[in-house]
Design an enzyme around this catalytic site. Structure first.
Site, PDB file in Angstrom:
ATOM      1  N   TYR A 298     -34.276   9.192 -20.254  1.00  0.00           N
ATOM      2  CA  TYR A 298     -34.590   8.141 -19.161  1.00  0.00           C
ATOM      3  C   TYR A 298     -36.180   8.530 -18.893  1.00  0.00           C
ATOM      4  O   TYR A 298     -36.460   8.504 -17.845  1.00  0.00           O
ATOM      5  CB  TYR A 298     -33.480   7.968 -18.099  1.00  0.00           C
ATOM      6  CG  TYR A 298     -33.567   6.708 -17.692  1.00  0.00           C
ATOM      7  CD1 TYR A 298     -32.661   5.751 -18.587  1.00  0.00           C
ATOM      8  CD2 TYR A 298     -33.868   6.405 -16.334  1.00  0.00           C
ATOM      9  CE1 TYR A 298     -32.541   4.442 -17.977  1.00  0.00           C
ATOM     10  CE2 TYR A 298     -33.601   4.972 -16.021  1.00  0.00           C
ATOM     11  CZ  TYR A 298     -32.936   4.230 -16.648  1.00  0.00           C
ATOM     12  OH  TYR A 298     -32.746   2.634 -16.083  1.00  0.00           O
TER      13      TYR A 298
ATOM     14  N   GLY B 134     -43.533  10.804 -15.339  1.00  0.00           N
ATOM     15  CA  GLY B 134     -43.649  12.273 -15.182  1.00  0.00           C
ATOM     16  C   GLY B 134     -43.471  13.046 -16.494  1.00  0.00           C
ATOM     17  O   GLY B 134     -44.271  14.041 -16.914  1.00  0.00           O
ATOM     18  N   HIS B 135     -42.332  12.591 -17.316  1.00  0.00           N
ATOM     19  CA  HIS B 135     -42.073  13.282 -18.706  1.00  0.00           C
ATOM     20  C   HIS B 135     -43.423  12.962 -19.538  1.00  0.00           C
ATOM     21  O   HIS B 135     -43.799  13.723 -20.254  1.00  0.00           O
ATOM     22  CB  HIS B 135     -41.097  12.383 -19.199  1.00  0.00           C
ATOM     23  CG  HIS B 135     -39.717  12.467 -18.422  1.00  0.00           C
ATOM     24  ND1 HIS B 135     -39.034  11.436 -17.872  1.00  0.00           N
ATOM     25  CD2 HIS B 135     -38.975  13.490 -18.375  1.00  0.00           C
ATOM     26  CE1 HIS B 135     -37.773  12.091 -17.450  1.00  0.00           C
ATOM     27  NE2 HIS B 135     -37.871  13.274 -17.717  1.00  0.00           N
TER      28      HIS B 135
ATOM     29  N   GLY C  33     -42.281  20.399 -15.442  1.00  0.00           N
ATOM     30  CA  GLY C  33     -42.802  19.717 -14.322  1.00  0.00           C
ATOM     31  C   GLY C  33     -42.720  20.705 -13.086  1.00  0.00           C
ATOM     32  O   GLY C  33     -41.541  21.268 -12.944  1.00  0.00           O
TER      33      GLY C  33
ATOM     34  N   SER D 205     -35.819  10.402 -12.961  1.00  0.00           N
ATOM     35  CA  SER D 205     -34.734   9.434 -13.637  1.00  0.00           C
ATOM     36  C   SER D 205     -33.684   9.162 -12.545  1.00  0.00           C
ATOM     37  O   SER D 205     -33.092   7.973 -12.726  1.00  0.00           O
ATOM     38  CB  SER D 205     -34.234  10.161 -14.555  1.00  0.00           C
ATOM     39  OG  SER D 205     -34.895  10.788 -15.673  1.00  0.00           O
ATOM     40  N   ARG D 206     -33.417   9.898 -11.643  1.00  0.00           N
ATOM     41  CA  ARG D 206     -32.151   9.301 -10.602  1.00  0.00           C
ATOM     42  C   ARG D 206     -32.792   8.642  -9.755  1.00  0.00           C
ATOM     43  O   ARG D 206     -31.737   8.062  -8.908  1.00  0.00           O
ATOM     44  CB  ARG D 206     -31.656  10.818 -10.241  1.00  0.00           C
ATOM     45  CG  ARG D 206     -31.055  11.602 -11.022  1.00  0.00           C
ATOM     46  CD  ARG D 206     -30.412  12.902 -10.314  1.00  0.00           C
ATOM     47  NE  ARG D 206     -29.226  13.492 -11.251  1.00  0.00           N
ATOM     48  CZ  ARG D 206     -29.382  14.664 -11.475  1.00  0.00           C
ATOM     49  NH1 ARG D 206     -30.646  15.297 -11.667  1.00  0.00           N
ATOM     50  NH2 ARG D 206     -28.616  15.181 -12.314  1.00  0.00           N
TER      51      ARG D 206
HETATM   52  P1  AMP Z   1     -35.597  16.023 -16.777  1.00  0.00           P
HETATM   53  O1  AMP Z   1     -35.598  14.976 -17.828  1.00  0.00           O
HETATM   54  O2  AMP Z   1     -35.393  15.419 -15.360  1.00  0.00           O
HETATM   55  O3  AMP Z   1     -34.889  17.396 -17.095  1.00  0.00           O
HETATM   56  O4  AMP Z   1     -37.056  16.559 -16.723  1.00  0.00           O
HETATM   57  C1  AMP Z   1     -37.708  16.967 -17.877  1.00  0.00           C
HETATM   58  C2  AMP Z   1     -39.157  17.519 -17.630  1.00  0.00           C
HETATM   59  O5  AMP Z   1     -39.963  16.690 -16.842  1.00  0.00           O
HETATM   60  C3  AMP Z   1     -38.713  18.745 -16.621  1.00  0.00           C
HETATM   61  O6  AMP Z   1     -39.653  19.663 -16.824  1.00  0.00           O
HETATM   62  C4  AMP Z   1     -39.299  18.166 -15.172  1.00  0.00           C
HETATM   63  O7  AMP Z   1     -39.517  18.850 -14.293  1.00  0.00           O
HETATM   64  C5  AMP Z   1     -40.274  17.325 -15.607  1.00  0.00           C
HETATM   65  N1  AMP Z   1     -40.492  16.143 -14.689  1.00  0.00           N
HETATM   66  C6  AMP Z   1     -39.543  15.439 -14.052  1.00  0.00           C
HETATM   67  N2  AMP Z   1     -39.925  14.548 -13.181  1.00  0.00           N
HETATM   68  C7  AMP Z   1     -41.546  14.897 -13.044  1.00  0.00           C
HETATM   69  C8  AMP Z   1     -42.212  14.215 -12.298  1.00  0.00           C
HETATM   70  N3  AMP Z   1     -42.184  13.529 -11.415  1.00  0.00           N
HETATM   71  N4  AMP Z   1     -43.696  14.866 -12.508  1.00  0.00           N
HETATM   72  C9  AMP Z   1     -43.906  15.896 -13.357  1.00  0.00           C
HETATM   73  N5  AMP Z   1     -42.785  16.521 -14.230  1.00  0.00           N
HETATM   74  C10 AMP Z   1     -41.647  15.662 -14.071  1.00  0.00           C
END
Ligand code: AMP
Length: 280
Positions: free
Chosen positions: A31, A35-36, A147, A186-187
């Site tokens: 999703y 950020g990703h 992140g 994503s949330r």
């Molecule tokens: P997730 O898909 O939420 O598990 O996140 C995957 C990666 O993206 C993790 O390393 C998170 O810390 C990073 N991430 C998620 N949201 C952000 C954001 N707003 N800014 C920077 N990195 C992010």
């Protein structure tokens, strides 16, 4: 961009890209948002090959958490990943990562996993470190990108890499935010318009604590009170935690004398949101 659903396809894809290349790896739960994409861009700029995984990892969700409700959109994700320069997208089923009978876990013990998110999600980091280890073993990246938004996850993974002498460099990327300050997640899709507007209190309360810190305040109690009282002005917000800890070790502190992490987790019904700021 190659897409691998199985470990065999992943291995073939990596071979085709060339085993002598540097690999930048970005693990995600999909999703995808900016950020990703900032992590993927960074990986792409620093390595020959960029590998992204999309895996909603069941072992990091406890029963009753939002594993089934977690947002998913593989078609959109694969387009975004490709446009950002991903060479190989790994999108496995849980049974591929955890074959029947798998019972081995990697766990970072101690305060670092018991604090903050560890209080309300006591099994969460065990799932995270286990899956990150499995993915590191399969992909053998030169560098892996995480992140700062998930500050405790970064601290735990860095510790695991140190403790296990894993041959990978951990790169940490800054928090990407909406124009009004809300950290991308994503949330965020779970938020109603009213909750979305109240959710600004996370970044605003952290900014207010940082301003107090910059004006000379060093008492953790005073700074924490600032966070809690500001978040509590929002009727729909339920604080999971609002804490200020040593930035490196996540140890408790009373007075800030070295870089500190101010971190908050706040629930808005279905969405549990995280944000943090470094007091340095
Ligand atoms: P997730 O898909 O939420 O598990 O996140 C995957 C990666 O993206 C993790 O390393 C998170 O810390 C990073 N991430 C998620 N949201 C952000 C954001 N707003 N800014 C920077 N990195 C992010």
């Amino acid at each position: 961009m190659k897409i691998a659903k199985t470990i065999t396809e992943l291995k073939t894809g990596l071979e085709e890209l060339g085993r002598d290349k540097t690999i930048g790896f970005v693990p995600t739960m999909g999703y995808l948002h900016d950020g990703h994409l900032s992590l993927i861009n960074k990986a792409q700029g620093q390595n020959d090959v960029t590998v992204v995984s999309i895996f909603v990892n069941p072992t990091q969700f406890a029963p009753g958490e939002d594993l089934d409700a977690y947002p998913r959109d593989f078609d959109r994700d694969s387009q975004l990943a490709e446009a950002a320069g991903t060479d190989l997208l790994f999108f496995p089923d849980p049974a591929e990562i955890y074959p029947a009978g798998a019972s081995t876990f990697v766990e970072v013990e101690g305060e670092i996993t018991r604090k903050l998110c560890g209080q309300s999600r006591p099994t969460h980091f065990k799932g995270v470190t286990t899956v990150v280890n499995i993915l590191f073993n399969l992909i053998q990246p030169t560098r892996a990108y995480f992140g700062q938004k998930d500050a405790q996850q970064v601290a735990v993974i860095k510790k695991m890499v140190r403790d296990l002498h894993l041959p990978v460099q951990i790169a940490v990327c800054p928090i990407v935010r909406e124009a009004d300050g809300l950290a991308l997640s994503s949330r965020n899709v779970f938020l109603s318009p009213e909750q979305r507007s109240e959710a600004l209190v996370l970044s605003q309360s952290l900014a207010a604590a940082k301003a107090l810190y910059e004006s000379g305040e060093r008492s953790v109690k005073v700074l924490k009170d600032q966070l809690v009282s500001q978040i509590n002005t929002m009727p729909l917000a339920i604080i999971d935690y609002a804490d200020i800890l040593d930035f490196e070790t996540l140890a408790d502190i009373e007075t800030i004398t070295a870089p500190a992490l101010a971190a908050v987790a706040v629930r808005f019904e279905k969405a549990r949101l995280l944000d943090n700021i470094i007091l340095d």
